[in-house]
Design a protein around this motif. Sequence first.
Motif, mmCIF file in Angstrom:
data_model
loop_
_atom_site.group_PDB
_atom_site.id
_atom_site.type_symbol
_atom_site.label_atom_id
_atom_site.label_comp_id
_atom_site.label_asym_id
_atom_site.label_seq_id
_atom_site.Cartn_x
_atom_site.Cartn_y
_atom_site.Cartn_z
ATOM 1 N N ILE A 7 0.844 -1.204 0.000
ATOM 2 C CA ILE A 7 0.000 0.000 0.000
ATOM 3 C C ILE A 7 0.880 1.254 0.000
ATOM 4 O O ILE A 7 0.631 2.199 -0.746
ATOM 5 N N GLY A 11 1.000 3.866 -2.801
ATOM 6 C CA GLY A 11 0.592 5.202 -2.354
ATOM 7 C C GLY A 11 1.566 6.269 -2.846
ATOM 8 O O GLY A 11 1.165 7.394 -3.154
ATOM 9 N N LEU A 14 0.561 7.498 -6.026
ATOM 10 C CA LEU A 14 -0.721 8.218 -6.033
ATOM 11 C C LEU A 14 -0.518 9.707 -6.330
ATOM 12 O O LEU A 14 -1.371 10.336 -6.971
ATOM 13 N N MET A 169 0.374 5.254 -9.724
ATOM 14 C CA MET A 169 -0.028 4.205 -8.797
ATOM 15 C C MET A 169 -0.258 2.851 -9.482
ATOM 16 O O MET A 169 0.244 1.815 -9.023
ATOM 17 N N PHE A 192 -8.168 2.157 -4.189
ATOM 18 C CA PHE A 192 -7.716 3.543 -4.377
ATOM 19 C C PHE A 192 -8.639 4.298 -5.347
ATOM 20 O O PHE A 192 -9.093 5.401 -5.060
#
Lengths: 216, 250
Positions: A7, A11, A14, A169, A192
Amino acid sequence: MDLMTMILKMGEGLGKTCAIFFLTLLFSLPLGMIVALLRGSKNKIVSSVTRFFISVLRGTPLMLQLIAVTYGPYYLFHLSVSRNKLIPVVIAFAINYAAYFAEIYRSGIDSMPVGQYEAAEVLGYSKAQTFIKIILPQVIRRILPSMTNEIVTLVKDTSMAFTVSYQEMFTIGKQIANSQTSFTPFIVAGVFYYIFNAIVGFVMGRAEKKMSYYDM
Amino acid sequence: MSILSMTNIEKSFGNLQVLKDISFSVEEGEVVSIIGPSGSGKSTLLRCATFLETIDSGVIAYDDNPVTTMVGDKCVYAKNLNDFRRCFGLVFQNFNLFPHYTVLKNMMDAPVSVLGRDKEEVKAECMELLKKMGLEDRADAYPCQLSGGQQQRVSIVRALAMKPQILFFDEPTSALDPELTGEVLKVIKELAEENMTMVIVTHEMQFARAVSDRVIFMDGGLIVEQGDPEKVFGNTENERTKQFLSNYNR
Ligand SMILES: Nc1ncnc2c1ncn2[C@@H]1O[C@H](COP(=O)(O)OP(=O)(O)OP(=O)(O)O)[C@@H](O)[C@H]1O
Ligand SMILES: [Mg+2]
């Protein structure tokens, strides 16, 4: 690799996903308006050329356009592929989405009753004043639901950047999935996107509500 | 001096000639009604007078200043059309209020952003006009929150806020429920009593007879007859007028 590391790694990408998203909106929203106005131009040549470009952009895959903008300069002119892929990615996205937004703007502009233009004309408003003060605010109100649809699609489309290996991502998730032979990164990516779009839906819902202070 | 004069006006849509050699003028303080069957060209005449349509030939003049001039057989419009637009206001059949503006903003916006007048001064005038209409408590309402009759009254005061010399109405009550026409006709009557110069296209014959100084009867793009309302409505000698009016008196 445990879930938390996964994650965190995804992330990190992201931020780049958001960069594609916001920069695309920043450029394509105004560009789409320019395209919409060119498309509605009284000059037949201008309007048909614009219509042709819109149809190409809407009729070919975004993925292809991404590849064309990123690698095209290399193949065609032997220029080096830009080190920061964000630039070609945003260019491709902005142009592609401008074509879609242009069609939405145009349908909104076309849906305005002619009486609004005539009332403004008789009152002496200039063409620019009429468009900015009278027509545009009503058009925005009318097209907000279609804009929401398009923006939700944009969130999901940012994943296309993996085709040119831009480290957003989804690209990172796909790399982890390959190296770990795991399906989990795709589930993380799905979550997400879902959360991202929930936020988009909330914000656009607020905007629609704010604009619905009058009936049409 | 005529406020408006239209001379030898011709207007066609494609092959359809809608206005045929129309000539008439309107003097200061005069109320002129235009009546006639559907398709006779009444709306087109108003739209030509307000530049929403361009005429093919003829001369339009406001205050004896020509808007159009004939160069050979071509009709040329003046460059400063917006100066002429200040002379008139137009009230539409379906109001055409700006739905995203409040009543007050509908009225104030053009005087402020077109004429560049002082905001506070315009606001005071507009509130005065609304008060006259009994609509001062609706100043902050949006058009959709008003009845049709109220909307039409707002569209009348929106036009008045520009202080026009002449006001055109195109069937101002046709889009209204019968019980709402009265309030709009009353406003027009009051304007007539204040000597506002007006041209009214209407199917309300009783009203036209009562309020106008002159009646124009149009048919097939021609002015068939014009004159004193008592004469036109009371004892016209024109067969076509008689026939048209008999449809209303049944
Ligand atoms: N923009 C246009 N294009 C083509 N024809 C038109 C246009 N506007 C009006 N016409 C035609 O011109 C004629 C006159 O129309 P106009 O609207 O002036 O009539 P009117 O006297 O106002 O009728 P009504 O009482 O029904 O309002 C009609 O035959 C109409 O179909
Ligand atoms: Mg009409």
